[in-house]
Design a protein around this motif. Sequence first.
Motif, mmCIF file in Angstrom:
data_model
loop_
_atom_site.group_PDB
_atom_site.id
_atom_site.type_symbol
_atom_site.label_atom_id
_atom_site.label_comp_id
_atom_site.label_asym_id
_atom_site.label_seq_id
_atom_site.Cartn_x
_atom_site.Cartn_y
_atom_site.Cartn_z
ATOM 1 N N PHE A 1 -7.095 -4.021 9.007
ATOM 2 C CA PHE A 1 -7.971 -3.151 9.873
ATOM 3 C C PHE A 1 -7.346 -1.864 9.958
ATOM 4 C CE2 PHE A 1 -12.039 -1.814 11.681
ATOM 5 C CZ PHE A 1 -11.879 -2.167 12.856
ATOM 6 N N PHE B 1 1.558 -1.493 0.220
ATOM 7 C CA PHE B 1 -0.512 0.047 0.247
ATOM 8 C C PHE B 1 1.035 1.288 -0.254
ATOM 9 C CE2 PHE B 1 -3.827 1.238 0.555
ATOM 10 C CZ PHE B 1 -4.256 2.897 1.222
ATOM 11 N N ALA C 1 -8.772 -4.069 4.077
ATOM 12 C CA ALA C 1 -10.251 -4.684 5.160
ATOM 13 C C ALA C 1 -11.035 -5.746 5.240
ATOM 14 C CB ALA C 1 -10.463 -3.365 6.504
ATOM 15 N N SER C 2 -12.052 -5.245 4.771
ATOM 16 C CA SER C 2 -13.455 -6.465 4.850
ATOM 17 C C SER C 2 -12.952 -7.232 3.873
ATOM 18 C CB SER C 2 -14.306 -5.496 3.766
ATOM 19 O OG SER C 2 -14.570 -4.917 3.954
ATOM 20 N N ALA D 1 -12.304 -4.836 19.476
ATOM 21 C CA ALA D 1 -13.145 -5.375 18.727
ATOM 22 C C ALA D 1 -12.824 -6.299 18.239
ATOM 23 C CB ALA D 1 -14.259 -4.939 18.760
ATOM 24 N N LEU D 2 -12.181 -5.812 16.854
ATOM 25 C CA LEU D 2 -11.685 -7.085 15.888
ATOM 26 C C LEU D 2 -10.797 -7.966 16.355
ATOM 27 C CD1 LEU D 2 -12.959 -7.432 12.442
ATOM 28 C CD2 LEU D 2 -10.787 -6.939 12.635
ATOM 29 N N VAL E 1 -16.608 2.004 11.800
ATOM 30 C CA VAL E 1 -15.625 2.662 12.104
ATOM 31 C C VAL E 1 -15.235 3.183 10.906
ATOM 32 C CG1 VAL E 1 -13.673 1.855 12.648
ATOM 33 C CG2 VAL E 1 -14.864 1.038 13.871
ATOM 34 N N ASN E 2 -15.308 2.645 9.409
ATOM 35 C CA ASN E 2 -15.116 3.305 8.695
ATOM 36 C C ASN E 2 -16.059 4.866 8.211
ATOM 37 O OD1 ASN E 2 -12.629 2.576 6.474
ATOM 38 N ND2 ASN E 2 -13.099 0.732 7.769
ATOM 39 N N PRO F 1 -12.034 -0.089 17.929
ATOM 40 C CA PRO F 1 -12.478 -0.745 17.351
ATOM 41 C C PRO F 1 -11.355 -2.115 17.221
ATOM 42 C CG PRO F 1 -12.184 1.342 16.231
ATOM 43 C CD PRO F 1 -12.161 1.327 18.074
ATOM 44 N N PHE G 1 -10.936 -10.555 5.749
ATOM 45 C CA PHE G 1 -11.950 -10.604 6.711
ATOM 46 C C PHE G 1 -12.748 -11.684 5.997
ATOM 47 C CE2 PHE G 1 -13.167 -10.992 11.032
ATOM 48 C CZ PHE G 1 -14.920 -10.757 10.984
ATOM 49 N N VAL G 2 -13.708 -11.722 5.057
ATOM 50 C CA VAL G 2 -14.484 -12.756 5.139
ATOM 51 C C VAL G 2 -13.299 -13.991 4.150
ATOM 52 C CG1 VAL G 2 -15.661 -12.877 3.074
ATOM 53 C CG2 VAL G 2 -15.607 -10.871 3.998
ATOM 54 N N LEU H 1 -6.273 6.420 6.895
ATOM 55 C CA LEU H 1 -7.604 7.030 6.443
ATOM 56 C C LEU H 1 -7.053 8.663 7.582
ATOM 57 C CD1 LEU H 1 -9.933 6.442 5.140
ATOM 58 C CD2 LEU H 1 -11.186 5.764 7.206
ATOM 59 N N ASN I 1 -6.283 -0.037 7.903
ATOM 60 C CA ASN I 1 -7.333 1.018 7.556
ATOM 61 C C ASN I 1 -7.553 2.083 7.596
ATOM 62 O OD1 ASN I 1 -11.122 -0.104 7.231
ATOM 63 N ND2 ASN I 1 -9.431 1.848 6.766
ATOM 64 N N LEU J 1 -12.674 -10.385 18.535
ATOM 65 C CA LEU J 1 -13.680 -11.386 17.422
ATOM 66 C C LEU J 1 -13.475 -12.858 16.918
ATOM 67 C CD1 LEU J 1 -16.722 -10.823 17.240
ATOM 68 C CD2 LEU J 1 -15.784 -9.723 15.363
ATOM 69 N N LEU K 1 -17.856 -7.500 9.817
ATOM 70 C CA LEU K 1 -18.322 -6.889 8.245
ATOM 71 C C LEU K 1 -18.665 -5.656 9.049
ATOM 72 C CD1 LEU K 1 -18.627 -8.596 5.764
ATOM 73 C CD2 LEU K 1 -17.351 -8.036 5.768
ATOM 74 N N ILE L 1 -11.068 0.412 2.955
ATOM 75 C CA ILE L 1 -12.116 -0.393 2.909
ATOM 76 C C ILE L 1 -12.368 -1.743 2.136
ATOM 77 C CG2 ILE L 1 -14.510 -0.435 3.300
ATOM 78 C CD1 ILE L 1 -14.152 2.534 3.319
ATOM 79 N N LEU M 1 -19.494 -12.878 11.058
ATOM 80 C CA LEU M 1 -18.970 -12.910 9.835
ATOM 81 C C LEU M 1 -19.593 -11.909 9.416
ATOM 82 C CD1 LEU M 1 -17.055 -12.751 7.412
ATOM 83 C CD2 LEU M 1 -19.005 -14.208 6.028
ATOM 84 N N LEU N 1 -18.642 -3.927 11.935
ATOM 85 C CA LEU N 1 -17.728 -3.595 12.341
ATOM 86 C C LEU N 1 -16.532 -2.401 11.742
ATOM 87 C CD1 LEU N 1 -15.700 -2.536 15.526
ATOM 88 C CD2 LEU N 1 -14.583 -5.184 15.148
ATOM 89 N N ILE N 2 -16.361 -2.749 11.050
ATOM 90 C CA ILE N 2 -15.437 -2.659 9.597
ATOM 91 C C ILE N 2 -15.809 -1.488 8.415
ATOM 92 C CG2 ILE N 2 -13.847 -2.762 7.631
ATOM 93 C CD1 ILE N 2 -13.288 -5.707 8.554
ATOM 94 N N VAL O 1 -9.343 5.476 -0.266
ATOM 95 C CA VAL O 1 -10.237 5.421 0.873
ATOM 96 C C VAL O 1 -11.679 3.722 0.354
ATOM 97 C CG1 VAL O 1 -12.709 5.885 1.302
ATOM 98 C CG2 VAL O 1 -10.996 7.252 1.651
#
Lengths: 362, 286
Positions: free
Chosen positions: A142, A91, A111-112, A167-168, B24-25, A164, A115-116, A149, A145, A171, B18, A108, B14, B20-21, A104
Motif C-alpha cells: 500500500f 516493481f 495493494a488490494s 489507517a491501514l 485513496v487511489n 491512509p 490485503f485480501v 502513484l 502504491n 486496521l 478494500l 492497485i 476486509l 480504504l485502498i 496504475v
Amino acid sequence: MITSNRTDAQRRTDDIQIFNQELQRLEAERVLQLDPAQRAAIHASHQILLAAFARDFDIDRDAHARQLSLGMRIASFLGAAALAASVFFLFYQFWGWFTTPVQVLTLITAASATFVITFWIQHKDSSGYFAKLAALVAFACFVLNMVMLGQIFNITPSDKALLPWAALALLLAYALDLRLLLVAGLMCLISFVAARVGTWSGMYWLDFGERPENFFPAAIALFVVPQLFDHRRFAGFAPTFRIVALLALFLPMLLLANWGAGSYLPLSFKVTESLYQITGFVGTALAIWYGVRRQLNDVVNTSVTLFVIFLYTKMFDWWWELMPKYLFFLTLGLTAVLLLFILKRLRATNAYGPNREQGALR
Amino acid sequence: MSGRTMKWFRKRTLITGLLLIMGVNIFALVGVFYNRGGIPESALRLSERELVGPYIWGSHSENSGLSLKLMWRVLRPEPTEKEKNSEDWYRYGRYSGYQGEADWLNQEKLIALGFNDGEMTFQPYGRSRFGRQLPHDVLLVLELDGAAYQAALAQAIKYNRGTTGDLKLLADEQTRNSRLFVIDAALNSDASITALRMRYPDRSRYAIVRGQIRPTWCCADTGNKISGMVSKINVDNLHVPLAMRGAFDDAKTSFEESEKTRQAHYEAVVAFGRRLEPWITATTRK
C-alpha cells in the motif's frame, strides 16, 4: 479469569504448569495429598482448558515450544521485511516497461490482493505467524502504491498520504493483533500531526523534523488514548501506545537539550538547551512516579531508561573534558549502582508490582 | 471472541480495508484528472539543457523507469568591487546556479512572502538564529530563455578574461546551461496565481510552480545584508511515460558519461496544470 486474548491464555497455561510442579513438590514433601478423584477432576479440567487454548490461541505448552515461538516471530519479521523489499525492487525493475494504465492497475491490484490474501491466510492459519507476515507485506504494497502513484503523475508530496497509511496499519494491527504494525501506524499518525502543527507556523511540511517541538502534541494525545479506550482485548497495545508516546515526547526533548537551534522558543540556544534539560529530567521523573503509582511497568521502564540517557548525556557534557576517563566511567558506574538501589527499594515497597492492566509486552 | 463474531469482524475489516485502498487511489486519480483537465496553466518547450536525465548509481541501475530533472537557476547579483578582484569569485561565484540567492528576494519581499518582520534581524542572537529559520512554501515564477538568461549570458561575456575557465563558462552559458530561471515569488494562494499570471501573461515562457524560499544573509565582509534564497521547487522530477521514452534514450547515463548526456538533443513540452503539477505532453528527438 476471562481469557480474551493469547496473552491471557498463555499466562493461564504457564500458571497450570507451575501449579502442577508445585503440587508435585508439596506431595513429595508430604504437605498435601490429593485423592484420586480430586486429581482426576483437576487433570481433566486442565486438559479441556489447554486443548481449547491450543485450538483458539495456539499457545506454547512448554519452554521448548516457547523458544520455538520466539524463533518463529523473528523469522516472520525478517521474512516480511525481505518480502516487502522484494516487492519494491520487483516493481522498480519492471515498471518502466509498462504503460501508465498498466502501472496504475498493477499498483492497485498488488495493494488490494495482498490485503485480501492476508485475511485468507488468517482464516487458514491458527498460529497467526503467516498472517502477520502477509499483513506486513500488504502494508508495504500500500505504501508502494501511493509513493509510485505520486512518482508516475508528478503529484506534489503531501502529508495527507500519512493518514491512509496510518489507517491501514492500524486496521491490520487490530485485526491481526500485530504490534509492529501498530507502531508503524502510530508513527504515521505522529508524523502527520507534527507536519500539520509545523505548517501552522508557515513552514513546509517536510521540514517538520527540523522543529522537534512539533512532536509534543501528538505524543501527549497518544499517551491519553489507552486511558480513554479499553485495550484489554488487545494484548500489549496499551503499553505500546504509552511507550511510543513517551519516546515521541522525550526523544525530541533530548535532541533540544543538546541542540537549542531547533527550537521555536525565542531564546538563546544555551538557555533553550538548559530549559529542555531541566524539563527532560523533571518530565521523566514525573513519568516514573506516575508509572509507579498506576502500576504501569512499561511507563516505569521506559521513563527510567530515558532518565538515565538524559543523566548520562548531561554528565558527558559536564565531565568528559574535565575528568580523566577512568574517573568519568567510574562516576557513570556508581550512578548506575545508585539507581539500582533506588529501584530495588521501589520494588521492595511493592509499588513496582505486576502490571495493572496485565498487558506486558511479549 | 466466538467464531461467528470473529467471522463478522474479519469480513467488516476486509471490506473497510478494500474501501480504504480503492478510495485513496480514486481520490489521487481524480486529483490527477483535475490537474490535467482543461487548458494547461502554462506549457514550456524545454530542451536537454533544462531537462536532465538521472545519473545511474547503485540500485538506480535496476530502475527501469525514467525521470528527468528540471534544471532551474537563480540569477546571481552583480559582483561587488571586492568580488571583481577576487579569483575565488571568478572560479566559484560567477555561475548562476541551482538554489541560489536572488537579488529580487530582499527583506521587503521576504516580509511580503510571510516571513515575520521581527525575525528579519540578527539581534539579539546573531546570524545563527536568523539562519535557522525554516523555508516557507510559496509560488515561484519560472522564466524560460528570457531576461534573466540574457543577463546571465551578458555577465559571462562581461567578465570573460580570456582564460580557459572563463571561456568554458561562456561556452557553457551559450550552449549547455539551463535557460530556466526563477524570477519572482508570491504567497501560496489562488489570488496570487491570478496576480502573477496578469504580471507574466505569456504562458509559453512563464510557468508558475510551488516551491520554497528561506531567508539568508550575504556580503559576509560587511555583515548584515538580509536576502532570500530559493531552496526548492516542490516537483522537479518528471516521470517519462513509456510512449515518450524514445526521445530520451541517451538521457540515462552514468556519472562517468556525463559529457555524453549533454550531447543528447531532445525537446519536451512540459505542461503545468490547475494544481501547478507538471507533466510531459510531447517530445521530439533532435
